[in-house]
Scaffold this motif. Structure first.
Motif, mmCIF file in Angstrom:
data_model
loop_
_atom_site.group_PDB
_atom_site.id
_atom_site.type_symbol
_atom_site.label_atom_id
_atom_site.label_comp_id
_atom_site.label_asym_id
_atom_site.label_seq_id
_atom_site.Cartn_x
_atom_site.Cartn_y
_atom_site.Cartn_z
ATOM 1 N N GLY A 250 0.802 -1.226 0.228
ATOM 2 C CA GLY A 250 -0.027 -0.129 -0.162
ATOM 3 C C GLY A 250 0.845 1.294 -0.091
ATOM 4 N N LEU A 251 2.151 1.222 0.373
ATOM 5 C CA LEU A 251 3.179 2.216 0.079
ATOM 6 C C LEU A 251 3.302 2.885 -1.274
ATOM 7 N N PRO A 252 3.387 4.037 -1.538
ATOM 8 C CA PRO A 252 3.684 4.251 -2.856
ATOM 9 C C PRO A 252 5.032 4.230 -3.220
ATOM 10 N N GLY A 253 5.316 3.711 -4.617
ATOM 11 C CA GLY A 253 6.524 3.830 -5.116
ATOM 12 C C GLY A 253 6.986 5.133 -5.797
ATOM 13 N N GLU A 254 7.699 5.163 -7.128
ATOM 14 C CA GLU A 254 8.181 6.197 -7.864
ATOM 15 C C GLU A 254 8.444 5.826 -8.973
ATOM 16 N N HIS A 266 8.694 13.138 -12.267
ATOM 17 C CA HIS A 266 8.540 12.138 -11.204
ATOM 18 C C HIS A 266 6.886 12.204 -10.762
ATOM 19 N N GLU A 267 6.670 11.011 -10.346
ATOM 20 C CA GLU A 267 5.342 10.731 -9.885
ATOM 21 C C GLU A 267 5.426 9.612 -8.740
ATOM 22 N N ASP A 271 0.455 2.737 -8.212
ATOM 23 C CA ASP A 271 -0.029 2.026 -9.589
ATOM 24 C C ASP A 271 1.269 2.411 -10.646
ATOM 25 N N PRO A 272 2.299 1.876 -10.457
ATOM 26 C CA PRO A 272 3.344 2.199 -11.519
ATOM 27 C C PRO A 272 3.191 2.344 -12.980
ATOM 28 N N THR A 273 2.245 1.285 -13.354
ATOM 29 C CA THR A 273 1.752 1.542 -14.956
ATOM 30 C C THR A 273 1.137 2.694 -15.348
ATOM 31 N N ALA A 274 -0.062 2.888 -14.374
ATOM 32 C CA ALA A 274 -0.701 4.124 -14.702
ATOM 33 C C ALA A 274 0.036 5.587 -14.514
ATOM 34 N N GLY A 275 0.983 5.413 -13.421
ATOM 35 C CA GLY A 275 1.849 6.682 -13.312
ATOM 36 C C GLY A 275 2.817 6.757 -14.218
ATOM 37 N N ASP A 291 12.443 4.956 -15.105
ATOM 38 C CA ASP A 291 13.034 4.454 -13.968
ATOM 39 C C ASP A 291 11.679 4.030 -13.172
ATOM 40 N N VAL A 292 11.417 2.880 -12.675
ATOM 41 C CA VAL A 292 10.160 2.519 -11.851
ATOM 42 C C VAL A 292 10.913 1.950 -10.511
#
Length: 310
Positions: A250-254, A266-267, A271-275, A291-292
């Motif tokens: 549940g924690l966000p990545g970048e 940056h985001e 949801d890495p795909t949507a980001g 970079d994900v």
């Protein structure tokens, strides 16, 4: 480096003989080696522990993390019998600390060695206090000095060792009698890469041999290498407990996108795909790299800091 001369009981009172050492190979045992319930400790106006609970089972490495002042070192000092709790209970292999000191090995946060004694003499002293004799003691010294890369320094006084060598010697003193419970309070603080790797390897071996390990650290990458379960301390109590995967859920990545002109987008997202799609849509020029990054324990640490108002 300033050295503090401890008294031998800081490492635990000796057992009656080697037959009282914690049995080996109990990994995944159903019974907890360490059970801490409702510990409370106050120093004047400071509530160091406020209902601290923690369990560690044989073969388990528990990574205890938290900001300075979260209660980690106070917890270690109570479990090792150095100070008394105001309230709560500690059981080590089903016994109270005063009766279970032979089961405990402690490496405190501050260096606690006798400066005039050599590395070998430290291991002989504390191994002997724990009931090791003759060939068993010699074998234990040989094994640990090799594992902790101390062989060439065995006859050097502790007072002239480097900081990393002192850290490794202190860990050897804690491990010499194969304790059922190993308490390591920031054992790699300020350590060089050789010391850090030697200590991590030795800890993994002790856990594989059946010891329950509580490992406090600010170096969260170490807990990943140790495959530790995590206990997060905040304001004198454990507020999160589980595997790293469970705590990171549940924690966000970048997501990071680098454009041809060197600009970076940056985001932070769960949801890495949507980001990534959103950033690519925003990019008005060719993309050089993408970079994900998945969330890690540093993100967990930062999220706790935000929740705690730091």
């Amino acid at each position: 480096m300033s050295l503090r001369t401890p008294s031998p009981p800081a490492q635990g009172e000796p057992p009656a003989g080697p037959d009282r050492r914690a049995p080996r190979g109990r990994k995944n045992s159903a019974q907890a080696m360490l059970e801490v319930t409702g510990l409370s400790k106050r120093y004047g106006d400071v509530q160091a522990l406020d209902g601290f609970d923690l369990t560690a089972r044989p073969g388990e490495i528990v990574g205890l993390v938290g900001h300075n002042g979260a209660g980690k070192s106070t917890f270690v000092e109570i479990v090792s019998g150095l100070i008394r709790a105001d309230a709560g209970q500690v059981l080590i292999g089903g016994e109270e600390p005063a009766k279970a000191r032979h089961r405990i090995g402690v490496s405190p946060q501050n260096i606690a060695l006798y400066p005039p004694l050599s590395v070998r003499e430290h291991m002989k002293l504390f191994g002997g206090l724990s009931g090791l004799r003759h060939r068993a003691l010699t074998a234990a010294i040989d094994e640990l000095s090799a594992a902790l890369r101390l062989t060439e320094f065995l006859d050097r006084p502790a007072g002239v060792l480097s900081g990393g060598q002192q850290r490794r010697t202190q860990a050897a003193v804690a491990m010499i009698h194969r304790p059922g419970l190993l308490l390591l309070d920031e054992p790699t603080a300020g350590a060089d890469p050789e010391t850090r790797q030697a200590l991590l390897d030795a800890v993994k071996l002790r856990a594989a041999d059946g010891a329950a390990v509580v490992y406090t650290t600010h170096y969260l990458s170490e807990l990943t290498e140790l495959a530790a379960t995590i206990a997060v301390a905040k304001r004198g109590r454990v507020v999160s407990r589980g595997t790293s995967a469970q705590l990171l859920e549940g924690l966000p990545g970048e997501v990071r996108v680098v454009l041809a002109d060197g600009q970076e987008l940056h985001e932070s997202t769960t949801d890495p795909t949507a980001g990534l799609l959103r950033l690519l849509h925003e990019a008005r020029q060719p993309v050089v790299s993408v970079d994900v990054r998945k969330p890690d324990l540093d993100d967990l640490y930062r999220s706790l800091a935000v929740l705690d108002g730091h």
